[in-house]
Design a protein around this motif. Structure first.
Motif, PDB file in Angstrom:
ATOM      1  N   MET A   1       0.832  -1.184   0.000  1.00  0.00           N
ATOM      2  CA  MET A   1       0.000   0.000   0.000  1.00  0.00           C
ATOM      3  C   MET A   1       0.879   1.250   0.000  1.00  0.00           C
ATOM      4  O   MET A   1       0.619   2.178  -0.748  1.00  0.00           O
ATOM      5  N   GLU A   3       3.874   1.640  -1.086  1.00  0.00           N
ATOM      6  CA  GLU A   3       4.516   1.815  -2.394  1.00  0.00           C
ATOM      7  C   GLU A   3       3.538   2.402  -3.405  1.00  0.00           C
ATOM      8  O   GLU A   3       3.935   3.181  -4.268  1.00  0.00           O
ATOM      9  N   GLU A   4       2.288   2.038  -3.293  1.00  0.00           N
ATOM     10  CA  GLU A   4       1.280   2.467  -4.262  1.00  0.00           C
ATOM     11  C   GLU A   4       0.848   3.924  -4.064  1.00  0.00           C
ATOM     12  O   GLU A   4       0.717   4.669  -5.027  1.00  0.00           O
ATOM     13  N   ILE A   5       0.590   4.342  -2.819  1.00  0.00           N
ATOM     14  CA  ILE A   5       0.058   5.690  -2.586  1.00  0.00           C
ATOM     15  C   ILE A   5       0.969   6.564  -1.726  1.00  0.00           C
ATOM     16  O   ILE A   5       0.656   7.726  -1.482  1.00  0.00           O
TER      17      ILE A   5
END
Length: 145
Positions: A1, A3-5
């Motif tokens: 998570m 890394e994504e946002i």
């Protein structure tokens, strides 16, 4: 998570020794060690916050506070209005989430500011899927109208 946002937009909630879903971890040194290890592994992720639903193990809470540099949110099970800021005042938390107090009191800020009474939460309506227990609690303005 993260890394994504972005880690600055991610937090995690832990509930040490909270019997949820039929799981009872107990209250032992082994449980405390597991949570200390977990938080130690989370620290390098630089998450925005750690939210602890706390049931009274102050030794564990103190050690997590020492380990966790970013924002620490602590909500205590069974606390009352007068105890909301106790963990902040004691240096054990940065934020005291209002949780159910806010759910049952749509005007919680005004109630706390003025010392007005709080609505009691109706546990039977939690997570029921309808407006009951979410949007039907009275406000001070509605009470006096």
């Amino acid at each position: 998570m993260a890394e994504e946002i972005g880690a600055d937009r991610v937090g995690i909630r832990l509930s040490p020794s909270m019997p949820l879903g039929g799981i009872d971890e107990g209250d032992t040194e082994a449980v405390r060690a597991q949570y200390r290890h977990l938080v130690g592994e989370l620290v390098p992720l630089n998450l925005a916050y750690l939210h602890v639903h706390h049931v009274g193990d102050d030794e564990l809470l103190r050690s997590l506070r020492e380990m966790w540099p970013p924002a620490l949110l602590v909500v205590r099970y069974g606390r009352n209005r007068e105890q909301i800021a106790d963990d902040i005042d004691a240096g054990l938390a940065d934020i005291a989430p209002l949780g159910r107090f806010a759910l049952a009191n749509p005007d919680i800020v005004e109630r706390l500011r003025t010392g007005a009474p709080l609505n009691d939460i109706d546990p039977a309506t939690l997570y029921g899927g309808g407006e009951a227990g979410y949007t039907d609690y009275p406000t001070l303005a509605g009470t006096h109208a």
